[in-house]
Design a protein around this motif. Sequence first.
Motif, PDB file in Angstrom:
ATOM      1  N   GLY A  90     -67.381-111.642  86.961  1.00 57.08           N
ATOM      2  CA  GLY A  90     -67.020-111.229  85.614  1.00 57.08           C
ATOM      3  C   GLY A  90     -67.628-112.128  84.559  1.00 57.08           C
ATOM      4  N   LEU A  91     -67.570-113.424  84.789  1.00 56.49           N
ATOM      5  CA  LEU A  91     -68.154-114.353  83.809  1.00 56.49           C
ATOM      6  C   LEU A  91     -69.649-114.141  83.682  1.00 56.49           C
ATOM      7  N   MET A  92     -70.291-113.930  84.833  1.00 58.35           N
ATOM      8  CA  MET A  92     -71.743-113.724  84.806  1.00 58.35           C
ATOM      9  C   MET A  92     -72.074-112.428  84.057  1.00 58.35           C
ATOM     10  N   ALA A  93     -71.272-111.407  84.288  1.00 60.95           N
ATOM     11  CA  ALA A  93     -71.514-110.133  83.609  1.00 60.95           C
ATOM     12  C   ALA A  93     -71.282-110.273  82.102  1.00 60.95           C
ATOM     13  N   ALA A  94     -70.211-110.946  81.737  1.00 61.01           N
ATOM     14  CA  ALA A  94     -69.901-111.100  80.314  1.00 61.01           C
ATOM     15  C   ALA A  94     -70.969-111.936  79.623  1.00 61.01           C
ATOM     16  N   LEU A  95     -71.416-112.953  80.324  1.00 58.91           N
ATOM     17  CA  LEU A  95     -72.443-113.834  79.745  1.00 58.91           C
ATOM     18  C   LEU A  95     -73.743-113.052  79.521  1.00 58.91           C
ATOM     19  N   LEU A 136     -66.393-103.774  86.872  1.00 65.09           N
ATOM     20  CA  LEU A 136     -65.146-104.103  87.570  1.00 65.09           C
ATOM     21  C   LEU A 136     -65.382-105.345  88.426  1.00 65.09           C
ATOM     22  N   ALA A 137     -64.861-106.451  87.957  1.00 60.36           N
ATOM     23  CA  ALA A 137     -65.033-107.727  88.655  1.00 60.36           C
ATOM     24  C   ALA A 137     -63.645-108.269  88.967  1.00 60.36           C
ATOM     25  N   SER A 138     -62.865-107.426  89.626  1.00 56.51           N
ATOM     26  CA  SER A 138     -61.446-107.738  89.813  1.00 56.51           C
ATOM     27  C   SER A 138     -61.184-108.511  91.084  1.00 56.51           C
ATOM     28  N   GLY A 139     -62.267-108.856  91.841  1.00 57.12           N
ATOM     29  CA  GLY A 139     -62.078-109.701  93.008  1.00 57.12           C
ATOM     30  C   GLY A 139     -61.537-108.937  94.195  1.00 57.12           C
ATOM     31  N   GLY A 163     -72.737-109.342  89.477  1.00 60.77           N
ATOM     32  CA  GLY A 163     -72.202-109.314  88.108  1.00 60.77           C
ATOM     33  C   GLY A 163     -73.332-109.280  87.100  1.00 60.77           C
ATOM     34  N   HIS A 164     -74.322-110.098  87.339  1.00 62.85           N
ATOM     35  CA  HIS A 164     -75.493-110.150  86.462  1.00 62.85           C
ATOM     36  C   HIS A 164     -76.226-108.814  86.462  1.00 62.85           C
ATOM     37  N   VAL A 198     -69.439-102.996  76.492  1.00 61.06           N
ATOM     38  CA  VAL A 198     -69.253-103.362  77.896  1.00 61.06           C
ATOM     39  C   VAL A 198     -67.874-103.991  78.062  1.00 61.06           C
ATOM     40  N   LEU A 199     -67.100-103.378  78.923  1.00 58.61           N
ATOM     41  CA  LEU A 199     -65.795-103.946  79.273  1.00 58.61           C
ATOM     42  C   LEU A 199     -65.954-104.651  80.610  1.00 58.61           C
TER      43      LEU A 199
END
Lengths: 181, 416, 87, 969
Positions: free
Chosen positions: D177-182, D281-284, D454-455, D168-169
């Motif tokens: 993005g943080l929520m997705a990465a977490l 893609l969590a680029s805001g 994101g989650h 996962v990128l």
Amino acid sequence: MPELIAKSALDGRSMNVGGVTLAEVQVGPITSIAVLPGGTKAVAKGLRPLGLSMPEPNSFHERKGARIVWTGREQAFLIGVDCPALEGAAVTDQSDGWTVLALSGPAAVDVLARLVPTDLRLGACPVGRALRTGVNHMNAVILRTGDYAFEIMVFRSMARTAWHELETATHMVAARAGVKI
Amino acid sequence: MRYSGLKVITEGLFGNRGWTPAWRDPAPKAEYDVIIIGGGGHGLSTAYYLAKNHGITNVAVLEKGYLGGGNVGRNTTIVRANYFLPGNSEFYSHSLKLWEGLEAELNYNVMHSQRGLINLFHSDGQRDAFVRRGNAMINQGDDAILLDRDGVREHLPYLDFDNTRFPIYGGLLHPRGGTARHDAVAWGYARGADRRGVDLIQNCEVTGIDIQGGKVVGVQTTRGAIRARRVGIVVAGRSSQVAAMAGMRLPIESHVLQAFVTEGLKPVINHVVSFGMGHFYISQSDKGGLVFGGDLDFYASYAARGNLPMVEHVMEAGMTLMPMIGRAKVLRSWGGIMDMTPDGSPIIDRTHVEGLFIDCGWNYGGFKAVPASGWCMAHLMATGEPHEVARKFRLDRFATGHLLDEEGTGSQHNLH
Amino acid sequence: MRLTCPLCGERDRREFYYYGAEDYLHRPGEGASLAEWDSYLHLRDNVAGVVRDLWYHEAGCAQWLVVTRNTVTHEISGVELVAERAK
Amino acid sequence: MRVDGKGLIDRTKPVRFRFDGRDYAGYKGDTLASALLANDVRLVGRSFKYHRPRGVLTAGSEEPNALVEVVGPSNKTPNVRATVQEVFEGLVTQSQNRLGSLRFDLLAVNDYLSPFLSAGFYYKTFMWPRAFWEGLYEPLIRRAAGLGSLSGRHDEGVYEKAFAFCDVLVIGSGPAGLMAALTAGRAGADVILCEESHALGGRLLSDGGTIGGLPAGDWVAQVVAELEALPNVRIMARTTVTGAYDHGTYGALERVGLHKPARPNLPRECFWRIVAKHAVLASGALERPVAFENNDRPGIMMASAVRTYLNRYGVVPGRRVTLFANTDQARGVARDLMAAGVTVAAIVDPRPDASSVEDCPVHVGAEVIGSRGRLGLSGIQVRKGSEIIEIETDCLAMSGGWNPTLHLTCHMNGRPRWSEELAAFVPMEGAVPGLVAVGAANGSFSTHGALVTGHAAALKAVEALGRKVSVAVPEAEDMPYRIKALWAVEGTGRAWLDFANDVTTKDVKLAAQEGFRSVEHMKRYTTQGMAPDQGKNSNVAALAVLADATGRGIPETGTTTFRPPYVPVSIAAMGAGGRAEGFAPQRFLTSDQASRDRGAPMIEAGLWYRPSYFPKPGETTWREACDREVMMVRQAVGVTDVSTLGKIDIQGRDAGRFLDFVYTNTFSTLPVGRVRYGLMLREDGHVLDDGTSARLGEDHYLMTTTTAAAGLVMRHLDFVHQAFCADWQVRFISVTEAWAQFAVAGPKARELVQSFLETPVELPFMGEAPVRIGGVDGRLFRISFSGEEGYEIAVPTRYGEALFRDLVARAETMGGGPYGMEALNVLRIEKGFITHAEIHGRVTAHDIGMEKMVSAKKDCIGKAAATRPGMWGPEREQLVGLKANAPISAGAHLFVPGTEVHRETDQGYVTSVCWSPTVGAWLGLAFLKDGRARHGEKIRLVDHLRGLDVICEVTNPVFHDPEGEKLRA
């Protein structure tokens, strides 16, 4: 009568930077075994005394200092021992065609990630993998010999380029190690 | 409306309110004398010269999108006449002469700039091949100058002469080579054709070609059927599909060619420069962007987008040749669809259907050919006979073996 | 772009060489007409859609591959070895 | 101005840097933009076309104005975003695109000429007189255009490229993005989290708020700490994902060393190719400006940027700030400023129904219609109904709403979709396979929305990977996004849309007026969106203005699209490794050092290096050495390394049959121990390559190819084998690298060869035998590329250097020695042997006089196509020899003496020439129309480029020993 002195491409060069060791190693004879149509059984029989068999794609096996490496469809390199007489295969001496570089250390995989377009994460490329792939613009056979160790086979005439590129990548990886995000 | 510096000043003084549309936006008529399928550079110039040279003005150009939306607006804008095989030589020579009068012809500044093109060579063998080419150019009446290493250094002091994988032996300078403003060429021809009565019909996609008894009678479009006894297919990037509507299978495979432009920079590259040992050529636009490209992505594609390996190769070639551009930043990349023929040369010819003509297979040399392609296609469609400078661009030459293979790479489409 | 070599697995496009349409596999036999040769060597359907074309795993196992691929989306739906293809 | 107690900068670490010759102080953690603003520097650049004074507009990589040059010790970098460049001790920067100083830019005169410089003006003028274009107009335009400048010096910086792989990128490290990465990280997936900035957190670092009851900054720190501790998560800060490519490949640019002084081996930048099974893609989103008259003065900034400078950097860009915004979200900027003790002079909100309750004056239903201040903002005019209000202000924070940062979703030709509710384009789902846009990038503008989406996206990816995880989404702000679109304020003056390229609303309207009504036409005509910010700040507004001008709605007018890269990427980064020798591998012969020891210049032959000639004392030119080496071979014996020729070992019962198929001539009948010359065609009937093949055993052949075509031939053989005869009993492999091979040629060649063989061998011409040399197994071939009696000796590569040195020493005792490529070339021309100078891809067997080598008894590759009518006959140019008494040249063309010289009279061309010391004349190989019928004719050779015009004799191409007596001796 001429006195023919054998020379390797890199004179057995080695280096160690940032915990990564790179060295030219001698692996002994390299023999290409290409199975001819219908020759599978005969080849298997011929290899049996060595305790080896033709490897599955992308893998290599070792036994008592002998190694057999998958190098293509119905093809393998027998390394480290003289090839026994084989029926059912084209057998070609490749001993002098390749230079083998051993790369090891915790950051070895990071060094290769600068040059090799293939997934080398341990999960995707466990110990025992043999990959035909590229090292930058050169064709190569890459063997995963340990969690932190690889052997990289390149064409002998390109050994100096391969060395230079691996060395440069090693230095860049080492230089980064001091960088904090 | 005639354009001029004076007009720009007077309009400027009055708030630029007097400028009129560059072309009309007509609805398609039921019938025309000639239909040109494709409103790109070649289609527009064909229409222009049909009207201008042959007095045929009851012409429609049918464009599925917007005028000039194809390769004429997606290229690296290079204009040159440096071919060496008979058949190509005279054609591109003719095209360059047309370029040289294009501003006056069209009353439109296409910014044709003859800043000189230098093809670098990196071995004795390459030098000999370029000398053969240069001599062919001069035999044709065009210009070429052989530069040795010091000669190249005088023109291009910024190249890496000392520390490079493939040393520079010299270059072939084509002084009349250069660049032009790509969109302006399409717009200039469009405006010129429109002023002569040609209907430029945008958002009008051809969906079928009507053939009766071996003769073309018209086309089906998304805006209805339109009749015409003469139809020209001029649709680079879509040639095979449109030709298939007439039951033809073309000697074409379509490929993506990428190009790149950097952010604006003060003038640093005056010429067009091409590398001889990798796929890389470059010039600088008047706005300051470095415009450069390389070779095809090499696989058949209509996706108009590229992939990274060729991008990286092009950048690496740039870095070995002229490392001073390293800190220029690539702003945008784009991909055009190239109709590649098995010998790298184009086709301007009749077809097996009477009244149906085809102009296609420009590989990646189409931009510089825009004037002569239109000139010759118009001649062919008006007279039924090939123009003298385009008579070797035959559709059947692959079957007969009368090839025009400048690259010498053979019948593999993507190698040209 | 990535291709899955039936032998080597998923690899970057840079390991492969592209030749052209699958047509090249259907070599006319001896005595074929020049028109057949023209068709074999030059004429192409050149489809905007799903095609079968030939790739060579040059930096890998040196096998020629028939790749089923969409020329508009670049989606790849199949790869087989030329040497072991179903004839 | 710096404010106390705010920001994430490290106030314990002051750094000094320079801008336009003046030293300034900043802190670690500052960008150049924040540090300049802290020092009250507002004027930082000049615009592209009108050279208008410009200041910082944004706080990110989308910055259109604050572009500067960074000056290093050995080189400089143009067009650096001051909003991205971090300050460090000793950083030197300067402004660009000015003639004179930044304050007094002489080209600012363009601003006064602007009525004449409207969109596309250059298409309508500068046409007369014609010669003035290249001579005058264009140079002036070129000099005025452009932005920063390159130094013209080689970029010696260190750059790197690398590959990475992950499950996962995650692109962007804001709340989504943080929520997705977490989520993906806790599930055990391999995660790469890329963040453009040096600090993780995205807008949370600027906007504050609370998440799960924690201050946003604390929540970020907590999540980052957990991610850092996970071995399966790789955090890549200062890394911008620049492109989405096919099949899950992403390009990303990492700024590795740009934020510190150069250090040996430390890359400036690294260009990553990241291969991801899934991407989030969590680029805001990017805030968009509003077009109003003179909206481009230094001091007019994006509202979100003002908030970023305040909360992340502790900097206020003015003393009296005003806010012009059309969303509720933007009000937070004013509140934060007031809380920090900054005066907010007014809030101007165009929405008539917006709240007017703030701790400062609020003008509801009002618009900013103009500004003043020559080099920086000093005041604005506000229109509220019929009332015009003048407000003193030195900083205007503006916001016209937000555009999702959806660029990557367009990279594979996906077109975004217009959302009326958000007044913005949102990504088309599935536009990039495997990539899902979340949070603000997908139009969810609240923190809550970001966390939830994101989650969800990460969860979906995790499940597709066959993993499970349960992560609670924390509570956060969920304010609705209420916007009234405002693209441009009505007015008569110039209102900027594209700051970077100086495109105003007038330009867009003019384009529409002139018929450039398609959005693509408008962009190309006005150049809107083509500047360094790639239209990030202007595309949507320009489209809206065009829609208005043409009386259409936005979705009917068109859409916006983006191509890679997302941010401009240096050529050096994507071209890393290409510099100097890195461009292609170098291949070295085993004799390389021995040749260099003898002073031989080594020249490139494909990837190989081969000796050009071996100079002797007293020789001053290559020709002297070459002539001597030629005569040495003709009269005594010469040695040269031929290991570069391709060697392919072919085995199996069908090996001969296979060779019969790929060569025009027959090899299955070749006796064991014999060698035969073979001609290979491409399937299109042209010559592919030539070379000799030896039959080593009943089922065993060794093929040689030319150096140039070795790889090509291997690929060709693989194709023919796998496509047409995979079931044959044949296997082959390259042995080029396994054998070192040396040619020994000359009347004394036999004597030399016999002197080192363990057992003497008598070989017939074109014979082959295994031999032993000094205890080593080798092979001996009697073949010749020189026309003299010749042998080639092959030994395993490891013995190559020793054998070469030995052979040369022996030859020297016989009056011979080594010879290089130059002599080799002369020898083969004298003998009429062809190389790729002749078989250049357009040549048939017929052209080179070898049509008889195409066996009539069997099929072979290329045989059929070679019978096409255009491929043979007198109209074709055929190989001939040329002989002259004056220098001649390759590349010259041939004409009948007495005729005019032009294309139509052209008779052919010359491919190879040499001075022949053997014949005592200039010799050439050439292709001449119907050449074989013209031996003995005089022909005129013209080389315009080299100034040669010589009458030559057309001859048989074999000049030396045409009967081959020496070969067979």
